[in-house]
Design an enzyme around this catalytic site. Structure first.
Site, mmCIF file in Angstrom:
data_model
loop_
_atom_site.group_PDB
_atom_site.id
_atom_site.type_symbol
_atom_site.label_atom_id
_atom_site.label_comp_id
_atom_site.label_asym_id
_atom_site.label_seq_id
_atom_site.Cartn_x
_atom_site.Cartn_y
_atom_site.Cartn_z
ATOM 1 N N SER A 131 -24.794 -57.240 24.291
ATOM 2 C CA SER A 131 -24.198 -57.449 22.966
ATOM 3 C C SER A 131 -22.817 -58.081 23.028
ATOM 4 C CB SER A 131 -24.083 -56.080 22.277
ATOM 5 O OG SER A 131 -23.224 -56.143 21.182
ATOM 6 N N GLU A 133 -20.552 -57.203 21.278
ATOM 7 C CA GLU A 133 -19.629 -56.074 21.135
ATOM 8 C C GLU A 133 -18.957 -55.752 22.478
ATOM 9 O OE1 GLU A 133 -19.037 -54.773 18.153
ATOM 10 O OE2 GLU A 133 -17.907 -53.004 18.744
ATOM 11 N N TYR A 154 -20.394 -47.362 22.048
ATOM 12 C CA TYR A 154 -21.577 -48.244 22.091
ATOM 13 C C TYR A 154 -21.330 -49.393 23.062
ATOM 14 C CZ TYR A 154 -24.673 -52.041 20.587
ATOM 15 O OH TYR A 154 -25.565 -53.081 20.558
HETATM 16 P P1 NAP Z 1 -32.264 -51.505 15.530
HETATM 17 O O1 NAP Z 1 -32.898 -52.146 14.347
HETATM 18 O O2 NAP Z 1 -31.248 -50.434 15.336
HETATM 19 O O3 NAP Z 1 -33.450 -50.916 16.433
HETATM 20 C C1 NAP Z 1 -33.217 -50.000 17.464
HETATM 21 C C2 NAP Z 1 -34.541 -49.565 18.040
HETATM 22 O O4 NAP Z 1 -34.298 -48.616 19.101
HETATM 23 C C3 NAP Z 1 -35.466 -48.857 17.021
HETATM 24 O O5 NAP Z 1 -36.787 -49.249 17.258
HETATM 25 C C4 NAP Z 1 -35.285 -47.390 17.384
HETATM 26 O O6 NAP Z 1 -36.400 -46.573 17.059
HETATM 27 C C5 NAP Z 1 -35.154 -47.509 18.901
HETATM 28 N N1 NAP Z 1 -34.566 -46.286 19.467
HETATM 29 C C6 NAP Z 1 -33.401 -45.694 19.118
HETATM 30 N N2 NAP Z 1 -33.221 -44.571 19.845
HETATM 31 C C7 NAP Z 1 -34.300 -44.458 20.657
HETATM 32 C C8 NAP Z 1 -34.707 -43.492 21.617
HETATM 33 N N3 NAP Z 1 -33.972 -42.414 21.890
HETATM 34 N N4 NAP Z 1 -35.876 -43.692 22.282
HETATM 35 C C9 NAP Z 1 -36.655 -44.768 21.993
HETATM 36 N N5 NAP Z 1 -36.327 -45.709 21.082
HETATM 37 C C10 NAP Z 1 -35.165 -45.549 20.430
HETATM 38 O O7 NAP Z 1 -31.608 -52.607 16.473
HETATM 39 P P2 NAP Z 1 -31.765 -54.207 16.438
HETATM 40 O O8 NAP Z 1 -30.769 -54.748 15.493
HETATM 41 O O9 NAP Z 1 -33.195 -54.555 16.337
HETATM 42 O O10 NAP Z 1 -31.221 -54.564 17.899
HETATM 43 C C11 NAP Z 1 -32.096 -54.534 19.033
HETATM 44 C C12 NAP Z 1 -31.260 -54.323 20.291
HETATM 45 O O11 NAP Z 1 -30.336 -55.397 20.436
HETATM 46 C C13 NAP Z 1 -30.435 -53.055 20.321
HETATM 47 O O12 NAP Z 1 -30.394 -52.615 21.661
HETATM 48 C C14 NAP Z 1 -29.055 -53.500 19.883
HETATM 49 O O13 NAP Z 1 -28.081 -52.631 20.404
HETATM 50 C C15 NAP Z 1 -29.005 -54.878 20.507
HETATM 51 N N6 NAP Z 1 -28.174 -55.877 19.814
HETATM 52 C C16 NAP Z 1 -28.348 -56.101 18.482
HETATM 53 C C17 NAP Z 1 -27.607 -57.094 17.862
HETATM 54 C C18 NAP Z 1 -27.773 -57.376 16.396
HETATM 55 O O14 NAP Z 1 -26.894 -58.052 15.838
HETATM 56 N N7 NAP Z 1 -28.858 -56.954 15.776
HETATM 57 C C19 NAP Z 1 -26.704 -57.870 18.617
HETATM 58 C C20 NAP Z 1 -26.587 -57.629 19.973
HETATM 59 C C21 NAP Z 1 -27.345 -56.635 20.584
HETATM 60 P P3 NAP Z 1 -36.518 -45.777 15.653
HETATM 61 O O15 NAP Z 1 -37.165 -46.741 14.707
HETATM 62 O O16 NAP Z 1 -37.364 -44.620 16.031
HETATM 63 O O17 NAP Z 1 -35.123 -45.387 15.246
HETATM 64 O O1 G4F Z 2 -22.596 -54.591 10.540
HETATM 65 P P1 G4F Z 2 -21.785 -53.812 11.500
HETATM 66 O O2 G4F Z 2 -21.964 -52.339 11.522
HETATM 67 O O3 G4F Z 2 -22.069 -54.460 12.928
HETATM 68 P P2 G4F Z 2 -21.266 -54.422 14.317
HETATM 69 O O4 G4F Z 2 -20.376 -53.249 14.414
HETATM 70 O O5 G4F Z 2 -20.649 -55.764 14.504
HETATM 71 O O6 G4F Z 2 -22.460 -54.181 15.360
HETATM 72 C C1 G4F Z 2 -23.672 -54.932 15.272
HETATM 73 O O7 G4F Z 2 -23.526 -56.113 16.013
HETATM 74 C C2 G4F Z 2 -23.355 -55.921 17.438
HETATM 75 C C3 G4F Z 2 -23.212 -57.319 18.058
HETATM 76 O O8 G4F Z 2 -21.860 -57.694 18.062
HETATM 77 C C4 G4F Z 2 -24.561 -55.189 17.973
HETATM 78 F F1 G4F Z 2 -24.444 -55.046 19.314
HETATM 79 C C5 G4F Z 2 -24.674 -53.835 17.295
HETATM 80 O O9 G4F Z 2 -25.862 -53.183 17.769
HETATM 81 C C6 G4F Z 2 -24.801 -54.046 15.793
HETATM 82 O O10 G4F Z 2 -26.034 -54.676 15.544
HETATM 83 O O11 G4F Z 2 -20.237 -54.098 11.260
HETATM 84 C C7 G4F Z 2 -19.716 -55.414 11.203
HETATM 85 C C8 G4F Z 2 -18.281 -55.353 10.744
HETATM 86 C C9 G4F Z 2 -17.421 -54.338 11.498
HETATM 87 O O12 G4F Z 2 -16.191 -54.919 11.822
HETATM 88 C C10 G4F Z 2 -17.191 -53.199 10.509
HETATM 89 O O13 G4F Z 2 -15.959 -52.511 10.667
HETATM 90 O O14 G4F Z 2 -18.258 -54.924 9.371
HETATM 91 C C11 G4F Z 2 -17.233 -53.982 9.200
HETATM 92 N N1 G4F Z 2 -17.531 -53.148 8.035
HETATM 93 C C12 G4F Z 2 -16.786 -53.102 6.892
HETATM 94 N N2 G4F Z 2 -17.317 -52.216 6.033
HETATM 95 C C13 G4F Z 2 -18.570 -52.310 7.900
HETATM 96 C C14 G4F Z 2 -18.435 -51.725 6.634
HETATM 97 N N3 G4F Z 2 -19.610 -52.020 8.723
HETATM 98 C C15 G4F Z 2 -20.539 -51.131 8.299
HETATM 99 N N4 G4F Z 2 -21.593 -50.851 9.088
HETATM 100 N N5 G4F Z 2 -20.425 -50.504 7.068
HETATM 101 C C16 G4F Z 2 -19.397 -50.764 6.204
HETATM 102 O O15 G4F Z 2 -19.311 -50.197 5.124
#
Ligand code: NAP
Ligand code: G4F
Length: 348
Positions: A131, A133, A154
């Site tokens: 990520s 992050e 995280y």
């Molecule tokens: P997400 O929608 O939060 O999905 C997370 C998945 O992990 C869900 O299927 C969840 O299952 C499963 N999970 C959570 N805890 C678990 C456990 N204890 N055992 C087995 N499965 C578990 O995340 P996403 O946005 O699709 O992201 C996919 C991956 O990419 C994650 O690893 C995230 O950290 C990483 N990532 C995401 C972004 C982004 O912007 N989306 C960017 C960089 C990296 P349940 O449905 O049961 O909760």
């Molecule tokens: O949407 P966010 O919660 O995403 P964040 O923290 O960037 O993390 C996501 O992206 C990562 C990749 O860089 C992934 F690895 C991670 O698994 C996840 O998918 O927050 C985005 C921004 C933050 O700066 C947060 O402080 O939005 C700001 N924010 C402002 N108000 C908020 C809110 N975030 C959330 N969730 N809720 C709010 O009310």
């Protein structure tokens, strides 16, 4: 012969799109799901076929990333060609509340998978969902050489996983790749991430079910792209000749405030009437600005994202309006039709 893929996190945003993409490529797809007291398979229901039917190519297995025995059994029994490890406690704000749990699942969960792969003795390619992050306090633009300076439990857990993937590649010759993905969103984005929280709130406000939208830090900047485009590149990384690590992002950055502006004005709402700040959404340490420098992926993987920020906003607002039973404004739907004419799996 048909390839087999195993996806952890198949019920999540990326896992569901990736499953559809791999099925469209002719893979047999296996996913690990957790037992939950309520249904957590909504995002994959439309592609699920009774496993007893002869055309079934999607199979689900109960397991949890905290349970190495079950993970090992699944990997040993299925013998996948490729493992996409997307399962994680993926919410940054939540990781401050449950740091130990986040370490157990998001960090050690990766070791459990890698160990199961190593012990199986099979040739299994491995994708780690790393990520942006992880860059944390390192100033943008961020690329594969940018130092990691984590700002959350995280991020620290993801850095551990990143290095475990590198170590298993170097130490045991496992084809392991880190995709360092910047934020990517979609109508399937979890409802508590900021983009989806905003677009859902718009539909609720129009439906008169919500009066205000409470947010935290509006000044944080993120490089937001469209999830279906990103999952294709998870697959591409594993089709490369050599295992490697890649940054994937758009190279454009916008603040949360800009996301609010763009989405509220698209929906014809005056944001000043509805937006309120709630300090509970502030984080003890914040990642101020993320901007990808995806040059390596552009050159080596031919990465070229199609969906721009304003388009992403429209796609998400339209989808949430439709989900709320409202008539979508329609520009978002047009963007999908125009940009992905033969990619049915991009449409929600
Ligand atoms: P997400 O929608 O939060 O999905 C997370 C998945 O992990 C869900 O299927 C969840 O299952 C499963 N999970 C959570 N805890 C678990 C456990 N204890 N055992 C087995 N499965 C578990 O995340 P996403 O946005 O699709 O992201 C996919 C991956 O990419 C994650 O690893 C995230 O950290 C990483 N990532 C995401 C972004 C982004 O912007 N989306 C960017 C960089 C990296 P349940 O449905 O049961 O909760
Ligand atoms: O949407 P966010 O919660 O995403 P964040 O923290 O960037 O993390 C996501 O992206 C990562 C990749 O860089 C992934 F690895 C991670 O698994 C996840 O998918 O927050 C985005 C921004 C933050 O700066 C947060 O402080 O939005 C700001 N924010 C402002 N108000 C908020 C809110 N975030 C959330 N969730 N809720 C709010 O009310």
């Amino acid at each position: 012969m048909e390839k087999k893929a195993l996806i952890t996190g198949i019920t999540g945003q990326d896992g569901s799109y990736l499953a559809e993409f791999l099925l469209s490529k002719g893979y047999e797809v296996h996913g690990i799901i957790r037992r939950a007291s309520t249904f957590n398979t909504t995002r994959i229901e439309h592609i699920y076929v009774d496993p007893h039917k002869s055309d079934a190519r999607l199979f689900l297995h109960y397991g949890d990333l905290s349970d190495s025995e079950q993970i090992s059994n699944v990997i040993y029994n299925i013998r996948p060609d490729e493992v996409y490890h997307l399962g994680a406690q993926s919410h940054v704000r939540v990781s401050f509340d449950v740091p130990e749990y986040t370490g157990n699942i998001t960090a050690l969960g990766t070791t459990r998978i890698l160990e199961a792969i190593r012990r199986s003795g099979n040739n299994i390619k491995f994708y780690q969902a790393s990520s942006s992050e992880m860059f944390g306090a390192s100033p943008p633009p961020q690329n594969e050489s940018t130092p990691f300076r984590p700002r959350s439990p995280y991020a620290a857990a993801k850095i551990y996983s990143y290095w475990m993937a590198v170590n298993y590649r170097e130490g045991y010759d496992i084809f392991a790749c880190n995709g360092i993905l910047f934020n990517h969103e979609s109508p399937r984005r979890g409802e508590t991430f900021v983009t989806r929280k905003i677009t859902r709130a718009i539909a609720s406000i129009i439906s008169k079910k919500q009066d205000n939208l409470y947010l935290g830090n509006l000044d944080a900047r993120r490089d937001w792209g469209y999830s279906p485009e990103y999952v294709m590149f998870m697959w591409k990384m594993l089709q490369n000749k050599m295992p490697d690590d890649f940054v994937i992002g758009t190279g454009e950055t916008h603040s949360v405030r800009e996301f609010v502006d763009e989405s509220f004005s698209y929906a014809g709402l005056d944001q000043d009437e509805f937006i309120k700040i709630d300090p509970r959404y502030y984080r003890p340490t914040e990642v101020e600005a993320l901007v990808a420098d995806p040059d390596k992926a552009i050159k080596k993987l031919k990465w070229k994202p199609k969906v721009k920020f304003e388009e992403l906003v429209k796609i998400m607002v339209d989808a949430d309006m439709r989900a709320a039973g409202l008539e979508p404004i329609g520009e978002g739907d047009e963007i999908i039709k125009k940009k992905f004419p033969d990619r049915w799996w991009c449409a929600d």
